[in-house]
Scaffold this active site. Structure first.
Site, PDB file in Angstrom:
ATOM      1  N   ALA A  74      86.631  31.192  76.323  1.00 32.97           N
ATOM      2  CA  ALA A  74      87.194  30.382  75.236  1.00 32.97           C
ATOM      3  C   ALA A  74      87.915  31.253  74.199  1.00 32.97           C
ATOM      4  CB  ALA A  74      86.066  29.604  74.565  1.00 32.97           C
TER       5      ALA A  74
ATOM      6  N   LYS B  32      93.472  33.150  78.735  1.00 33.85           N
ATOM      7  CA  LYS B  32      93.509  33.789  80.058  1.00 33.85           C
ATOM      8  C   LYS B  32      93.163  32.772  81.146  1.00 33.85           C
ATOM      9  CE  LYS B  32      92.570  38.106  77.791  1.00 33.85           C
ATOM     10  NZ  LYS B  32      92.311  37.498  76.449  1.00 33.85           N
TER      11      LYS B  32
ATOM     12  N   ASP C  36      81.723  30.192  78.949  1.00 30.81           N
ATOM     13  CA  ASP C  36      81.572  30.725  77.593  1.00 30.81           C
ATOM     14  C   ASP C  36      80.261  30.184  77.040  1.00 30.81           C
ATOM     15  OD1 ASP C  36      83.837  32.073  75.518  1.00 30.81           O
ATOM     16  OD2 ASP C  36      82.146  31.079  74.524  1.00 30.81           O
TER      17      ASP C  36
ATOM     18  N   ASP D 295      75.304  31.576  79.010  1.00 31.50           N
ATOM     19  CA  ASP D 295      75.316  32.974  78.586  1.00 31.50           C
ATOM     20  C   ASP D 295      75.608  33.811  79.824  1.00 31.50           C
ATOM     21  OD1 ASP D 295      74.496  35.609  77.948  1.00 31.50           O
ATOM     22  OD2 ASP D 295      73.221  34.822  76.343  1.00 31.50           O
TER      23      ASP D 295
ATOM     24  N   ASP E 121      86.322  39.187  79.574  1.00 32.20           N
ATOM     25  CA  ASP E 121      86.992  39.463  78.294  1.00 32.20           C
ATOM     26  C   ASP E 121      85.878  39.516  77.246  1.00 32.20           C
ATOM     27  OD1 ASP E 121      88.826  39.714  76.260  1.00 32.20           O
ATOM     28  OD2 ASP E 121      89.565  37.660  76.380  1.00 32.20           O
TER      29      ASP E 121
ATOM     30  N   CYS F  67      89.761  43.435  73.122  1.00 35.04           N
ATOM     31  CA  CYS F  67      90.873  43.579  72.172  1.00 35.04           C
ATOM     32  C   CYS F  67      90.446  44.526  71.058  1.00 35.04           C
ATOM     33  CB  CYS F  67      91.309  42.221  71.628  1.00 35.04           C
ATOM     34  SG  CYS F  67      89.970  41.267  70.911  1.00 35.04           S
TER      35      CYS F  67
HETATM   36  C1  LIG Z   1      87.375  37.764  73.158  1.00 36.94           C
HETATM   37  S1  LIG Z   1      86.790  36.149  73.078  1.00 36.94           S
HETATM   38  C2  LIG Z   1      87.446  35.454  74.548  1.00 36.94           C
HETATM   39  C3  LIG Z   1      88.928  35.106  74.523  1.00 36.94           C
HETATM   40  C4  LIG Z   1      89.357  34.364  75.781  1.00 36.94           C
HETATM   41  N1  LIG Z   1      89.064  35.095  76.980  1.00 36.94           N
HETATM   42  C5  LIG Z   1      90.846  34.033  75.791  1.00 36.94           C
HETATM   43  O1  LIG Z   1      91.621  34.684  76.463  1.00 36.94           O
HETATM   44  O2  LIG Z   1      91.230  33.058  75.124  1.00 36.94           O
HETATM   45  C6  LIG Z   1      85.103  36.393  73.514  1.00 36.94           C
HETATM   46  C7  LIG Z   1      84.303  35.136  73.861  1.00 36.94           C
HETATM   47  O3  LIG Z   1      83.023  35.569  74.311  1.00 36.94           O
HETATM   48  C8  LIG Z   1      82.107  34.506  74.077  1.00 36.94           C
HETATM   49  N2  LIG Z   1      80.747  35.066  74.230  1.00 36.94           N
HETATM   50  C9  LIG Z   1      80.115  35.930  73.400  1.00 36.94           C
HETATM   51  N3  LIG Z   1      78.898  36.242  73.902  1.00 36.94           N
HETATM   52  C10 LIG Z   1      78.776  35.559  75.067  1.00 36.94           C
HETATM   53  C11 LIG Z   1      77.750  35.473  76.055  1.00 36.94           C
HETATM   54  N4  LIG Z   1      76.610  36.169  75.929  1.00 36.94           N
HETATM   55  N5  LIG Z   1      77.963  34.699  77.136  1.00 36.94           N
HETATM   56  C12 LIG Z   1      79.115  33.985  77.255  1.00 36.94           C
HETATM   57  N6  LIG Z   1      80.117  34.029  76.355  1.00 36.94           N
HETATM   58  C13 LIG Z   1      79.950  34.807  75.279  1.00 36.94           C
HETATM   59  C14 LIG Z   1      82.490  34.032  72.696  1.00 36.94           C
HETATM   60  O4  LIG Z   1      82.035  32.708  72.468  1.00 36.94           O
HETATM   61  C15 LIG Z   1      84.023  34.155  72.729  1.00 36.94           C
HETATM   62  O5  LIG Z   1      84.597  32.918  73.042  1.00 36.94           O
END
Ligand SMILES: C[S@@+](CC[C@H](N)C(=O)[O-])C[C@H]1O[C@@H](n2cnc3c(N)ncnc32)[C@H](O)[C@@H]1O
Length: 446
Positions: free
Chosen positions: A261, A265, A280, A306, A322, A375
């Site tokens: 999210a 991507k 996510d 998770d 990501d 990033c």
């Molecule tokens: C860098 S952002 C992702 C951006 C996305 N890939 C895009 O291109 O639009 C990181 C994401 O990791 C999710 N996140 C953080 N910890 C997580 C976990 N333990 N399991 C799954 N998702 C997680 C966050 O909710 C956030 O949406």
């Protein structure tokens, strides 16, 4: 022009400054991200006309980008500490100095409206004389103040200066910091890449060698631009558009997009013909992902879980991770990261990234690819994580170096080892600057 609560007309530009001060308090006092602060200011912002709304956002971002220089300027004339109860006055002063030194707004309006904001609040009214005097002093001495300042030393926290200088050398670290001071262009990824040149023409943008359409000065807010409502494109920084491409041809393949999210991507992978599972942990961010995919008329299986607990029934042909990171590479658009993130957080994130990478490796089918990206400008969240992963999975995964032709022939975006590494001051074709990103590609051998 905005209306005040009683239906009375406000002084032009006052409501925009008031909204900017509110946004800044959310970030600097409450530790909220700029995105969350803008959401919290939604009622105030919606009452403004488009130009004033843009001014409020621009003013808040300018304060966050130039905070060190602004506070240095204030310290020259603000010789007594402000009363605790009137801390808001500091934010108003910061916004006033930002306008005087760094924005193209009439200086007298910057001073008068700041004084007005202080006077309109009973808790701060008695300090209006002080605010007037301090801002007039800054205005009178603007040239000397700016000449004496080193923006790199003042605006970038010491731990980041050290880390960037160690990783990239002082010249590059300074150039990066300078690039972070600029308001970035709007970058778009077009759903049908063959139509990218056409959209670049229609939107008054340029087509970058990597396929991104860049618009330097958008004529309207994003949702009002041609092509938005019919889902022809989505906003995505030129650097952020590169990692998903490193999975290679994904048509007809089962791809797992981890930490997906808000879906930039995911959209790329679905548009390229993959069967995507987008995962996510955040329900709220997944709602945004669903809305984005719907607008783009793209479909993916969406999973709220998770990464560390997810257990898919069968492995995937390709996995993209990501990972959550310090996001220092996005400081052009999110300047608050420089003030909110700490070296300690980077350490904790690096540990989480290792665990996520190990988990992601379990989901890759033999012969399949795994792309890891962040990033971040910190090598602890990029190069060091990739090396550590290869050491832990020696014999099971190997590095598949990125080739310059995969990134529009731009050799400077690829390291000698074959990692993708973008830094904010780099050029992209004829254009300057992009977000900082790291990506590494691995292949499962057994
Ligand atoms: C860098 S952002 C992702 C951006 C996305 N890939 C895009 O291109 O639009 C990181 C994401 O990791 C999710 N996140 C953080 N910890 C997580 C976990 N333990 N399991 C799954 N998702 C997680 C966050 O909710 C956030 O949406």
């Amino acid at each position: 022009m905005a209306r005040t609560g009683g239906g009375k007309k406000d002084i032009p530009g006052l409501a925009a400054r008031r909204a900017a001060v509110f946004i800044l308090e959310q970030v600097l006092k409450r530790g909220r991200t700029l995105t969350a602060a803008l959401e919290a200011a939604d009622v105030q912002l919606s009452a403004l006309e488009g130009r004033d709304r843009a001014l409020a956002g621009h003013l808040a971002r300018t304060v966050l980008r130039r905070l060190g220089q602004i506070d240095d300027a204030l310290s020259r004339f603000l010789t007594r500490p402000l009363p605790k109860k009137a801390e808001r006055v500091r934010t108003i002063l910061r916004a006033g100095v930002a306008q005087i030194l760094f924005m193209r707004v009439p200086a007298h309006a910057a001073v008068d409206l700041s004084v007005r904001l202080v006077r309109d609040d009973r808790a701060t009214a008695r300090l209006s004389g002080l605010v007037n005097a301090v801002l007039r002093n800054v205005l009178r001495n603007a040239t000397d103040i700016l000449a004496a300042q080193d923006p790199f030393l003042l605006n970038v926290p010491q731990w980041l200066r050290r880390s960037w200088t160690q990783a990239w050398g002082e010249k590059a670290a300074r150039a990066m910091a300078e690039a972070l001071l600029e308001e970035p262009a709007l970058d778009l990824t077009v759903r049908k890449p063959e139509e990218a040149a056409e959209w670049a023409g229609a939107l008054g943008g340029v087509l970058l060698p990597t396929g991104t359409v860049r618009i330097r000065a958008p004529q309207a807010p994003v949702p009002e631009l041609p092509g938005f409502s019919e889902g022809a494109w989505w906003a995505q920084d030129a650097a952020a558009a590169l990692p998903a491409r490193m999975l290679g041809s994904v048509r007809g393949r089962k791809v797992l997009d981890l930490c997906a999210a808000p879906g930039g991507k995911t959209a790329q992978l679905v548009a390229a013909g993959a069967h995507v599972t987008a995962l996510d942990s955040s329900a709220q961010r997944l709602d945004t992902l669903r809305r984005n995919l719907e607008r783009l008329r793209l479909c993916a299986e969406v999973v709220q879980a998770d990464v560390l607990e997810y257990a898919p029934p069968v492995p995937f042909d390709a996995v993209l991770l990501d990972a959550p990171c310090s996001a220092t590479g996005t400081a052009r658009r999110h300047p608050e990261v420089l003030h909110l993130k700490t070296a300690r957080q980077v350490k904790d994130l690096a540990r989480l990234q290792d665990r996520m990478l190990d988990r992601a490796a379990e989901f890759v089918a033999p012969g399949g690819r795994l792309v890891y990206c962040t990033c971040s400008l910190q090598t602890e969240e990029g190069e060091e994580r990739a090396h550590a992963f290869l050491r832990r999975h020696d014999g099971r995964f190997q590095l598949r170096p990125v080739m310059p032709e995969e990134v529009g022939g731009l050799t400077h975006l690829v390291t000698g080892e074959g990692f993708l590494r973008t830094l904010p001051h780099m050029t992209i074709g004829t254009e300057k600057h992009l977000d900082g990103f790291f990506a590494a590609r691995f292949e499962r051998t057994t």
